[in-house]
Design a protein around this motif. Structure first.
Motif, mmCIF file in Angstrom:
data_model
loop_
_atom_site.group_PDB
_atom_site.id
_atom_site.type_symbol
_atom_site.label_atom_id
_atom_site.label_comp_id
_atom_site.label_asym_id
_atom_site.label_seq_id
_atom_site.Cartn_x
_atom_site.Cartn_y
_atom_site.Cartn_z
ATOM 1 N N VAL A 1 0.789 -1.209 -0.020
ATOM 2 C CA VAL A 1 -0.025 -0.095 -0.023
ATOM 3 C C VAL A 1 0.873 1.083 -0.083
ATOM 4 C CG1 VAL A 1 -2.001 -1.030 1.064
ATOM 5 C CG2 VAL A 1 -0.211 -0.195 2.457
ATOM 6 N N GLN B 1 -0.217 3.877 -2.723
ATOM 7 C CA GLN B 1 -1.187 4.561 -2.287
ATOM 8 C C GLN B 1 -1.333 5.558 -1.092
ATOM 9 O OE1 GLN B 1 -3.184 2.994 0.817
ATOM 10 N NE2 GLN B 1 -4.080 5.069 0.735
ATOM 11 N N PHE B 2 -0.147 5.204 -0.034
ATOM 12 C CA PHE B 2 -0.117 6.083 0.845
ATOM 13 C C PHE B 2 0.527 7.228 0.563
ATOM 14 C CE2 PHE B 2 2.493 7.609 4.218
ATOM 15 C CZ PHE B 2 1.799 7.523 5.480
ATOM 16 N N SER C 1 0.446 8.339 -2.535
ATOM 17 C CA SER C 1 -0.247 9.265 -3.281
ATOM 18 C C SER C 1 -1.293 10.164 -2.527
ATOM 19 C CB SER C 1 -1.185 8.615 -4.165
ATOM 20 O OG SER C 1 -0.327 7.870 -5.346
ATOM 21 N N THR C 2 -1.928 9.552 -1.555
ATOM 22 C CA THR C 2 -2.976 10.166 -0.716
ATOM 23 C C THR C 2 -2.489 11.182 -0.034
ATOM 24 O OG1 THR C 2 -3.118 8.558 0.632
ATOM 25 C CG2 THR C 2 -4.894 8.485 -0.839
ATOM 26 N N ASN C 3 -1.395 11.025 0.595
ATOM 27 C CA ASN C 3 -0.898 12.193 1.477
ATOM 28 C C ASN C 3 -0.204 13.436 0.934
ATOM 29 O OD1 ASN C 3 -1.079 11.386 4.471
ATOM 30 N ND2 ASN C 3 -0.347 9.512 3.645
ATOM 31 N N ILE D 1 -0.873 14.460 -2.434
ATOM 32 C CA ILE D 1 -2.061 14.979 -2.670
ATOM 33 C C ILE D 1 -2.991 15.808 -1.611
ATOM 34 C CG2 ILE D 1 -4.560 14.739 -4.051
ATOM 35 C CD1 ILE D 1 -3.233 12.477 -5.503
ATOM 36 N N GLY D 2 -3.275 15.112 -0.660
ATOM 37 C CA GLY D 2 -3.992 15.539 0.497
ATOM 38 C C GLY D 2 -3.224 16.636 1.447
ATOM 39 N N THR E 1 -0.901 16.263 3.490
ATOM 40 C CA THR E 1 -0.543 15.585 4.810
ATOM 41 C C THR E 1 0.752 14.842 4.682
ATOM 42 O OG1 THR E 1 -2.044 13.883 4.372
ATOM 43 C CG2 THR E 1 -2.798 15.506 5.790
ATOM 44 N N GLY F 1 6.158 1.488 -5.550
ATOM 45 C CA GLY F 1 4.773 1.289 -5.569
ATOM 46 C C GLY F 1 4.034 2.177 -6.516
ATOM 47 N N LEU F 2 4.586 3.030 -7.356
ATOM 48 C CA LEU F 2 4.202 3.880 -8.395
ATOM 49 C C LEU F 2 4.903 3.776 -9.412
ATOM 50 C CD1 LEU F 2 3.312 7.015 -6.086
ATOM 51 C CD2 LEU F 2 1.570 5.508 -7.194
ATOM 52 N N ILE G 1 4.725 8.579 -12.404
ATOM 53 C CA ILE G 1 4.057 9.471 -11.477
ATOM 54 C C ILE G 1 4.889 9.547 -10.432
ATOM 55 C CG2 ILE G 1 2.407 8.845 -9.534
ATOM 56 C CD1 ILE G 1 0.792 7.238 -11.846
ATOM 57 N N TYR H 1 5.109 13.540 -9.121
ATOM 58 C CA TYR H 1 5.142 13.850 -7.591
ATOM 59 C C TYR H 1 6.342 14.525 -7.129
ATOM 60 C CZ TYR H 1 0.950 10.919 -6.964
ATOM 61 O OH TYR H 1 0.078 10.238 -6.894
ATOM 62 N N TYR I 1 5.702 18.006 -5.661
ATOM 63 C CA TYR I 1 5.584 18.075 -4.166
ATOM 64 C C TYR I 1 6.640 17.883 -3.286
ATOM 65 C CZ TYR I 1 0.634 16.816 -5.594
ATOM 66 O OH TYR I 1 -0.518 16.775 -6.080
#
Lengths: 673, 585
Positions: free
Chosen positions: B89, B92-93, B95-97, B99-100, B102, B112-113, B117, B121, B125
């Motif tokens: 994961v 996904q972890f 990506s979400t953080n 984008i979010g 956090t 993982g990506l 991508i 990132y 970021y």
């Protein structure tokens, strides 16, 4: 018209305060359910990266999806799983009937209690145990079981007869989760013996309503055990089956967690186990195609609504009337289904669409007409003949005893066999939790000495903070759900108020809307509200979903409270708040208990949303923490299994303690079917 | 009294639930109160997927040391909090953080990506580290690396930190990895009579077959090679990928020594390379020779499940890297510290140039690229980027890196740092062939490729069938992925342009004696950052745009990489002659 308007004005003037009862529920669902849904639809028309790039692409996402084989395959799989999930409802019915047929209430209680532990072990824990201990080709239990029972030979024969391509051979140990063609059967097998958490209790609650007189009358009429089932029990539990069918359908489409735990984020080998929700998850968080993920969410919602309609059509028998708009819509759906079938695009999608489109009402009407006419003819023929009572088959005392013992053995044997299989994951979890790795390598399945209690101490350090997080957020959300749900149920049940019907329909639609479909926009919303990585987010989102369910359930309950009580309270000058507190609350204990238990367990088991929105390991709910622990490269099986057990224990204790209340709630119609 | 007891008894469930909730609320609230960052405390969150034995301890240990050092200098404490995320994961972890908003302060980059991508990132970021990484590491003061620019203190000269597309140094590595074959010496001896396995490919296969034909006392068969889907990747990268080295000659258009995914796309799209190229075919052929020695159901196994087979002494070999060395050694020791079996480490077997099948592609030994991967990048949301960079400098200083890798049992990334004794056999081979197979462009193509690979390795489709299915999907989806990658590159070049503009402007203000040096740097950077990538892209775009035009008028007439026209060769010779003449003066 004018009098209606006047009545509405009077209602508002005297009872305006009632709107404040529903306001929290409306606010909660508007922000955390409707806004994400609207945002999802909006963003489905954009090439969106979830952050700063959003380019309008005029439905290109939908076009891309329509051209994407993987998308269609994911729905095909969901349909297959859905069909089997419907079949998987049968064991729960059988077990419920067997328990219900037990004469002693103590035995009934014991069985009910015995089913609690394996039934409420969190789904994620069960999936992780199945993955390792059942499906693994080298040391899983499934292959040796098939080999030792000769079933593998049967499967290999079937393989060569039906040309499955050598998936099964007599001596081989197939890889259930590694072979593209076996992963779907593995998903179907998962969870054996398929006795769902609530299904047995819901059926039992219904069955309890059958009076003993009915059985005695059936005995006098010589009705056999199967006859009793088809004539007495089945008709009564059909309602709850209908209700469960709806849940099963929605769950199948929206479920990504089980597949993710069993097959991984990529959906197993060749992506063969990619269900729609997992496909959406991949598009959103692996490929960063958030716009397309939103489009998938929209499609999932539409499909769930359609399936709900199909379920409704199939189960309900009473259909009448003709609606032109509905007829046209049906025709369009049937045409699409027909085209898909004819063009060979996807028969698995085409057939259900065609089924939706068929004029079921007319067909049922014609069938009933035909049935009535043929019955009338048969009755006319029958009436002309003299009545002869069929001979009653007399059994000797020995035969009666033999039959009684045989049936009793069959009944208890069935229950015990189901219990045995159901307890296997629990047994493995407990046994392995007392082993060192070396003990586990040497003998994974049986008790070995010395027992290592230290594993539990280690697990306690790792898991307990997360157990506290889950207790806190699930408990807080449940309390919010009960307060807001009861207040809004009071609003809907107490009086007819202007706008009430619209608000009720808005709530009802949400019952059918799968939350996961709005995962991506919900994530965006929580980010904008600065709620990511906070337990508050889990509480609010959990409460918003739960309030819909609670309102739906509690409204019936409040509506069933005798009107006299409210009238007496009105005469005494009690305000609405006072009536809610003094009249409704004391009478709603069982219903509130049922709602609370169901919602608490649902939140305890939730892990997709926390997986996406939580970051800090000390804030994680216990299920996500288990998933992380399961990802360790070198697993320390003892502490890991002790952790699984610790994550399951609170929910087992809660369910055991509240079972009486829960069943009472069900019996009193909390979940009406 | 009785009434109280009765009340308690009747409401036991409710009281228990209330007590549990009160405990949970108390735990959460007290922790929330504790976690508020104090005035004299700086919290750094570090995110990685390294769940191997010792890694988290090493980060904690170095974190404490750094905090003490920082406290002495500034009077503030630094607390390091780790987010150790499983591989499954991790993408996904991240990506979400990201984008979010956090995101942790430091993120380990690379897993993982898809590369595209990750690049996106990094671009959006992460903080570029170029200016900082060119300065000496202050924690190297007093060592032989004092005064050496930070990037040059790494064994690869900072190459792994540099992102070609973004034209910036983006990460700081902490360790180097090498991959080897681990084996159970005692079990090998018992089953084959050998204590060291053969290195030649066919002999190794024969030995594996011999192991696989033997059974344990309980009737279960021995597994020659403990493998999972993860370990399959290790085999593929070490044994199979080097056979694709010759693809350089067909697709390395910018002649930088590597075939990138974009170059592969341009080559495939223009018809200069096909997925059924003999080198790629050989890659898959060697894979299919390996898989019969894997355990049954290996495609469904996870990494730890293959380790389980090795630890159970049911499998003889397991391929993995330095990262697992210590964990595997631990599995061979029982609870009392007694050695259960001896663990041996060897290099991978490989075919020789005389091999009838693989000979044309087996042109030398396998190159062990010093693999400092999983370096840490600093996110833009980091509240204390300066402190985060200092922490990275500390962990990758000569002494810090030695200590860090001593604890975790890995190879240090810093030049001259002592390698732990147990890892001597991992000393990399720095001459030989490496893989040049980059079969996907971005997210869409990588998912499709992985899905078809799964079906192929499960033996459900042939190589030709896989190629037949993948090629059209690659050409369609790849177009989309390629366009996305191009956009990201353009964004990167805008940032680069801003940097160059600043440099051009500052030329006006620097003293005259420094102007020449700066002008040279400006020209060099402009060429490296703007000109060469633009030419590379233009070349690829030309190839892609002209694809399908055949060899007729308007088709691409560009030469293949490393194939120079006679005129170009003579120009090169002339230039070389001139430069040699100039140097001899």
């Amino acid at each position: 018209m004018s009098s209606n308007f006047d009545r509405a004005i009077v209602s508002i003037r005297h009872h305006w305060v009632l709107y404040f009862f529903v306001l929290p529920a409306i606010l909660l669902v508007a922000v955390f359910q409707y806004y994400p849904a609207a945002s999802g639809i909006y963003h489905s028309f954009f090439r969106w990266n979830g952050a700063d790039i959003a380019e309008y692409n005029a439905g290109q996402n939908y076009v891309d999806l329509a051209k994407n084989d993987a998308f269609w395959r994911s729905f095909e799989l969901a349909f297959i799983l859905g069909a089997f999930n419907v079949l998987k409802m049968i064991p729960a019915v059988v077990v419920a009937v067997c328990i219900h047929r037990c004469i002693s209430s103590r035995v009934q209680f014991f069985y009910r209690l015995a089913f609690v532990a394996p039934m409420v072990v969190p789904g994620l824990v069960v999936a992780l145990i199945w993955r390792t201990f059942f499906f693994d080709a080298s040391y899983g239990l499934l292959n040796p079981f098939l080999q030792s029972t000769g079933l593998m030979w049967v499967l290999s024969q079937a393989d060569s007869l039906l040309s499955w391509g050598g998936v099964f051979t007599p001596q081989a140990s197939p890889s259930w989760l590694g072979e593209p063609r076996l992963i779907v059967p593995a998903l179907l097998l998962f969870g054996l013996p398929w006795v769902g958490s609530f299904a047995i209790l819901i059926h039992l609650a219904k069955l309890q309503q059958i009076s003993k007189d009915v059985y005695e009358a059936a005995d006098i009429d010589g009705v056999g055990w199967f006859g009793k089932f088809t004539s007495i029990e089945l008709p009564l539990i059909l309602g709850s089956i209908h209700l469960l069918l709806v849940f099963v359908i929605i769950d199948t489409i929206k479920d990504a967690g089980t597949v993710m735990a069993l097959a991984g984020v990529n959906g197993g080998p060749g992506g063969a186990a990619t269900v729609p929700a997992l496909f959406m998850f991949q598009r959103a968080f692996t490929s960063q195609q958030m716009g397309e993920a939103c489009a998938i969410g929209v499609v999932i919602t539409v499909v769930v609504l359609l399936l709900q309609k199909i379920a409704d059509l199939i189960v309900r028998k009473e259909h009448s009337g003709f609606h032109f708009a509905g007829f046209i819509a049906r025709g369009a759906v049937a045409a699409i289904g027909g085209i898909m079938l004819y063009s060979g695009a996807s028969w698995l999608i085409g057939i259900p669409l065609l089924m939706v489109g068929l004029p079921w009402e007319l067909l049922f009407k014609w069938y009933r007409k035909w049935e009535k006419e043929s019955l009338a003819e048969a009755r006319r023929v029958h009436d002309r003949q003299p009545f002869v009572r069929p001979p009653v088959r007399e059994l000797t005392a020995g035969q009666r005893k033999f039959r009684q013992v045989g049936l009793s053995l069959l009944k208890h044997g069935t229950i015990l066999a189901v219990l045995l299989v159901a307890y296997l994951p629990v047994w493995l979890m407990v046994v392995v939790s007392f082993k060192t790795n070396q003990q586990f390598y040497a003998d994974p399945l049986s008790i070995t000495f010395p027992l290592i209690g230290q594993n539990w101490v280690e697990a306690q350090k790792t898991i307990m903070p997360n157990v506290a997080n889950t207790l806190y957020f699930a408990g807080s959300a449940t309390v919010l759900i009960l307060i807001i749900g009861l207040a809004s149920a009071y609003f809907f049940a107490r009086r007819n108020m202007p706008g009430q019907a619209i608000l009720w329909n808005l709530i009802l639609i949400l019952m059918m809307m799968p939350t996961i479909a709005n995962l991506v926009p919900l994530f965006g919303l929580l980010r904008d509200l600065n709620l990511l990585n906070s337990l508050t987010a889990l509480i609010l989102v959990g409460a918003s979903g739960g309030v819909v369910f609670a309102t739906f359930i509690l409204r019936n309950f409040v509506a069933d409270i005798p009107k006299d009580l409210f009238e007496a309270a009105d005469i005494d000058g009690a305000s609405h708040l006072s009536q809610l507190w003094r009249v409704v609350l004391p009478l709603s204990g069982p219903a509130l208990g049922t709602v609370a238990v169901m919602q608490f367990i649902a939140m305890w088991n939730e892990f997709i949303l926390p997986l996406v929105i939580m970051r800090d390991s000390n804030l994680l709910p216990v299920m996500v923490q288990l998933l992380r622990l399961n990802g360790e490269y070198i697993k320390y099986w003892g502490p890991l299994m002790a952790g699984y057990a610790m994550a399951s224990l609170p929910i087992i204790i809660l369910f055991t303690l509240s079972m009486r209340l829960f069943v009472r709630g069900l019996s009193e119609g909390a979940v009406k079917g | 009294m009785m009434a109280i007891f009765r009340f308690l008894w009747n409401n036991a469930a409710l009281i228990l639930i209330a007590a549990a909730f009160a405990w949970a609320a108390g735990t959460v609230w007290t922790r929330a109160a504790r976690s508020i960052e104090g005035e004299n405390e700086i919290v750094l969150r570090v995110c990685h997927w390294q769940l191997e034995t010792g890694y988290r301890d090493a980060i904690n240990e170095l974190g404490k040391d750094f905090s003490d050092d920082y406290f002495k200098r500034t009077g503030k404490r630094v607390t390091i909090i780790q987010d150790a995320i499983p591989e499954t994961v991790y993408g996904q972890f991240v990506s979400t953080n990201l984008i979010g908003g956090t995101a942790p302060d430091l993120i380990s980059v690379g897993l993982g990506l898809s590369n595209v991508i990750w690049r996106e990132y990094l671009n959006r970021y992460f903080v570029p580290l170029t200016s900082d990484i060119n300065r000496p590491n202050p924690f190297n003061v007093g060592t032989k690396l004092e005064g050496v620019p930070f990037k040059q203190t790494f064994v690869d000269g900072g190459r792994s930190s540099y992102n070609e597309e973004l034209q910036n140094y983006m990460t700081v590595p902490t360790s180097v990895h090498a991959i080897r074959l681990f084996y159970n010496v005692d079990l090998l001896e018992k089953l084959t009579g050998l204590r060291t396995p053969p290195k030649e490919w066919n002999a190794f296969l024969a030995m594996s077959e011999k192991i696989g034909s033997q059974k344990k006392a309980d009737g279960t068969q021995y597994t020659p090679l403990a493998s999972s889907k993860y370990h399959f990747g290790v085999w593929a990268s070490t044994v199979a990928d080097p056979l694709t080295w010759t693809l350089l000659k067909k697709a390395d258009f910018n002649r930088d020594g590597y075939v990138s995914s974009e170059e592969t796309f341009a080559a495939i799209k223009s018809g200069r390379l096909k997925f059924d190229d003999p080198a790629i075919r050989a890659r898959y052929a060697i894979i299919t020779q390996l898989t019969p020695s894997f355990p049954e159901g290996w495609t469904g196994k996870q990494r730890d499940e293959a380790v389980f087979l090795f630890a159970q002494q049911r499998a003889v070999f397991i391929p993995t890297g330095t990262w697992d060395a210590r964990s595997l050694q631990q599995q061979a020791i029982d609870a009392d510290g007694k050695q259960i079996f001896e663990v041996g480490i060897i290099d991978f077997p490989s075919p020789t140039s005389t091999d009838p099948v693989y000979g044309p592609f087996a042109l030398g030994p396998k190159y062990d690229r010093p693999l400092p991967w999983g370096g840490f990048g600093i996110t833009r949301t980091c509240k204390h980027p300066d402190v985060a960079f200092e922490f990275l400098q500390y962990i990758s200083s000569l002494k810090g890196n030695e200590k860090f890798n001593e604890i975790v049992g890995w190879i240090p990334v810093v030049e001259g740092a002592a390698i732990p004794e147990s890892l001597r056999s991992f000393k990399p081979t720095l001459r030989g062939m490496y893989g040049n197979f980059a079969p996907f462009v971005g997210g869409e193509t990588s998912v499709r490729f992985e899905q078809l690979s799964d079906v192929f390795i499960a033996g459900r489709i042939s190589f030709d069938e896989m190629v037949k299915q993948y090629t059209p999907a690659y050409l369609t989806m790849g177009e989309k992925d390629y366009t996305l990658a191009k956009r990201d590159w353009k964004r990167g070049s805008l940032g680069s342009e801003q940097f160059l503009v600043t440099m051009r402007e500052s030329l006006k203000t620097v003293p005259a004696e420094r102007q020449r040096e700066m002008l040279w740097r400006y020209a060099s950077l402009t060429a490296r950052r703007q000109l060469f990538p633009t030419v590379d892209r233009a070349y690829q775009v030309k190839l892609i745009a002209d694809s399908g035009k055949g060899s007729g008028e308007g088709s691409v007439q560009l030469p293949a990489p490393y194939e120079l026209s006679a005129a170009a060769r003579s120009r090169a010779k002339e230039n070389l002659r001139k430069s040699l003449a100039f140097e001899s003066k």
